[in-house]
Design a protein around this motif. Structure first.
Motif, mmCIF file in Angstrom:
data_model
loop_
_atom_site.group_PDB
_atom_site.id
_atom_site.type_symbol
_atom_site.label_atom_id
_atom_site.label_comp_id
_atom_site.label_asym_id
_atom_site.label_seq_id
_atom_site.Cartn_x
_atom_site.Cartn_y
_atom_site.Cartn_z
ATOM 1 N N ALA A 1 -35.157 -35.059 -12.662
ATOM 2 C CA ALA A 1 -34.321 -36.031 -11.960
ATOM 3 C C ALA A 1 -33.959 -37.199 -12.880
ATOM 4 O O ALA A 1 -34.785 -37.669 -13.656
ATOM 5 N N ALA A 2 -32.716 -37.652 -12.786
ATOM 6 C CA ALA A 2 -32.266 -38.793 -13.583
ATOM 7 C C ALA A 2 -32.987 -40.047 -13.120
ATOM 8 O O ALA A 2 -33.300 -40.200 -11.942
ATOM 9 N N GLY A 3 -33.245 -40.943 -14.062
ATOM 10 C CA GLY A 3 -33.925 -42.191 -13.740
ATOM 11 C C GLY A 3 -33.208 -43.376 -14.357
ATOM 12 O O GLY A 3 -32.120 -43.250 -14.907
ATOM 13 N N VAL A 4 -33.844 -44.518 -14.266
ATOM 14 C CA VAL A 4 -33.262 -45.766 -14.760
ATOM 15 C C VAL A 4 -32.958 -45.708 -16.255
ATOM 16 O O VAL A 4 -31.974 -46.254 -16.721
ATOM 17 N N GLU A 5 -33.790 -45.041 -17.029
ATOM 18 C CA GLU A 5 -33.634 -44.978 -18.480
ATOM 19 C C GLU A 5 -32.729 -43.837 -18.959
ATOM 20 O O GLU A 5 -32.488 -43.692 -20.150
ATOM 21 N N THR A 6 -32.207 -43.027 -18.049
ATOM 22 C CA THR A 6 -31.383 -41.875 -18.415
ATOM 23 C C THR A 6 -30.105 -42.318 -19.106
ATOM 24 O O THR A 6 -29.408 -43.203 -18.621
ATOM 25 N N LYS A 7 -29.796 -41.708 -20.249
ATOM 26 C CA LYS A 7 -28.597 -42.076 -21.012
ATOM 27 C C LYS A 7 -27.475 -41.064 -20.852
ATOM 28 O O LYS A 7 -26.316 -41.358 -21.103
ATOM 29 N N ALA A 8 -27.796 -39.839 -20.472
ATOM 30 C CA ALA A 8 -26.789 -38.802 -20.250
ATOM 31 C C ALA A 8 -27.165 -38.063 -18.973
ATOM 32 O O ALA A 8 -28.345 -37.925 -18.652
ATOM 33 N N PHE A 9 -26.173 -37.610 -18.233
ATOM 34 C CA PHE A 9 -26.416 -36.957 -16.968
ATOM 35 C C PHE A 9 -25.832 -35.558 -16.939
ATOM 36 O O PHE A 9 -24.830 -35.277 -17.581
ATOM 37 N N VAL A 10 -26.477 -34.689 -16.159
ATOM 38 C CA VAL A 10 -25.936 -33.385 -15.822
ATOM 39 C C VAL A 10 -25.826 -33.362 -14.307
ATOM 40 O O VAL A 10 -26.803 -33.617 -13.606
ATOM 41 N N PHE A 11 -24.614 -33.097 -13.810
ATOM 42 C CA PHE A 11 -24.381 -33.067 -12.375
ATOM 43 C C PHE A 11 -24.277 -31.616 -11.937
ATOM 44 O O PHE A 11 -23.576 -30.820 -12.560
ATOM 45 N N HIS A 12 -24.969 -31.285 -10.848
ATOM 46 C CA HIS A 12 -24.905 -29.938 -10.277
ATOM 47 C C HIS A 12 -24.582 -30.097 -8.803
ATOM 48 O O HIS A 12 -25.222 -30.871 -8.095
ATOM 49 N N SER A 13 -23.552 -29.375 -8.351
ATOM 50 C CA SER A 13 -23.170 -29.478 -6.948
ATOM 51 C C SER A 13 -22.500 -28.183 -6.495
ATOM 52 O O SER A 13 -22.261 -27.288 -7.298
ATOM 53 N N ILE A 14 -22.205 -28.102 -5.217
ATOM 54 C CA ILE A 14 -21.614 -26.905 -4.630
ATOM 55 C C ILE A 14 -20.291 -27.280 -3.998
ATOM 56 O O ILE A 14 -20.145 -28.317 -3.353
ATOM 57 N N LYS A 15 -19.310 -26.397 -4.163
ATOM 58 C CA LYS A 15 -17.999 -26.605 -3.495
ATOM 59 C C LYS A 15 -17.617 -25.356 -2.761
ATOM 60 O O LYS A 15 -17.796 -24.261 -3.191
ATOM 61 N N VAL B 1 -28.428 -34.811 -9.588
ATOM 62 C CA VAL B 1 -28.211 -35.456 -10.880
ATOM 63 C C VAL B 1 -29.486 -35.338 -11.699
ATOM 64 O O VAL B 1 -30.563 -35.736 -11.258
ATOM 65 N N TYR B 2 -29.332 -34.778 -12.892
ATOM 66 C CA TYR B 2 -30.465 -34.585 -13.785
ATOM 67 C C TYR B 2 -30.271 -35.419 -15.050
ATOM 68 O O TYR B 2 -29.145 -35.712 -15.442
ATOM 69 N N GLY B 3 -31.385 -35.767 -15.677
ATOM 70 C CA GLY B 3 -31.354 -36.503 -16.936
ATOM 71 C C GLY B 3 -31.189 -35.534 -18.086
ATOM 72 O O GLY B 3 -32.109 -34.793 -18.401
ATOM 73 N N ASP B 4 -30.011 -35.490 -18.651
ATOM 74 C CA ASP B 4 -29.704 -34.600 -19.771
ATOM 75 C C ASP B 4 -29.946 -33.159 -19.347
ATOM 76 O O ASP B 4 -29.788 -32.823 -18.186
ATOM 77 N N PHE B 5 -30.296 -32.283 -20.269
ATOM 78 C CA PHE B 5 -30.492 -30.884 -19.925
ATOM 79 C C PHE B 5 -31.969 -30.522 -19.798
ATOM 80 O O PHE B 5 -32.354 -29.373 -19.954
ATOM 81 N N ASP B 6 -32.808 -31.508 -19.480
ATOM 82 C CA ASP B 6 -34.216 -31.197 -19.246
ATOM 83 C C ASP B 6 -34.467 -30.845 -17.779
ATOM 84 O O ASP B 6 -35.564 -30.462 -17.405
ATOM 85 N N TRP B 7 -33.439 -30.964 -16.935
ATOM 86 C CA TRP B 7 -33.468 -30.597 -15.523
ATOM 87 C C TRP B 7 -34.488 -31.399 -14.717
ATOM 88 O O TRP B 7 -34.931 -30.973 -13.672
#
Length: 99
Positions: A85-99, A77-83
């Motif tokens: 790590a997301a933190g407490v103040e993050t307002k938008a998320f980018v999720f990256h995963s493998i299937k 989980v990243y904070g927006d598109f700055d790549w």
């Protein structure tokens, strides 16, 4: 239902024609935010798109759990598109995963 008094403006990439984007808000019921967007040709008022849209706001943990339940692994989980790590103040998320 509330409609914004002024439309957003855009340009049709294919033709260069001006467009108006009207948004009408229908409300927030049972955790679902519903609104309608209408895209009109600004010069002719021709309606090009009229679509109902619904948003469900969920926490980072809820989305991560849903992804894992659907078979995704290594969820990052990243904070927006700055790549970063997301933190407490993050307002938008980018999720990256493998299937």
């Amino acid at each position: 239902m509330g409609t914004r008094p002024n439309p957003d403006r855009a340009v049709d990439e294919a033709t260069g024609d001006p467009l108006e984007i009207w948004t009408a808000y229908d409300g927030f019921v049972d955790g679902v935010y519903t609104f309608y967007e209408t895209v009109k040709h600004a010069k002719t008022d021709e309606i090009l798109v009229h679509e109902k849209m619904q948003l469900i706001f969920r926490t980072e943990e809820e989305i991560t759990h849903s992804l894992e339940q659907a078979g995704f692994a290594q969820v990052q989980v990243y904070g927006d598109f700055d790549w970063k790590a997301a933190g407490v103040e993050t307002k938008a998320f980018v999720f990256h995963s493998i299937k």
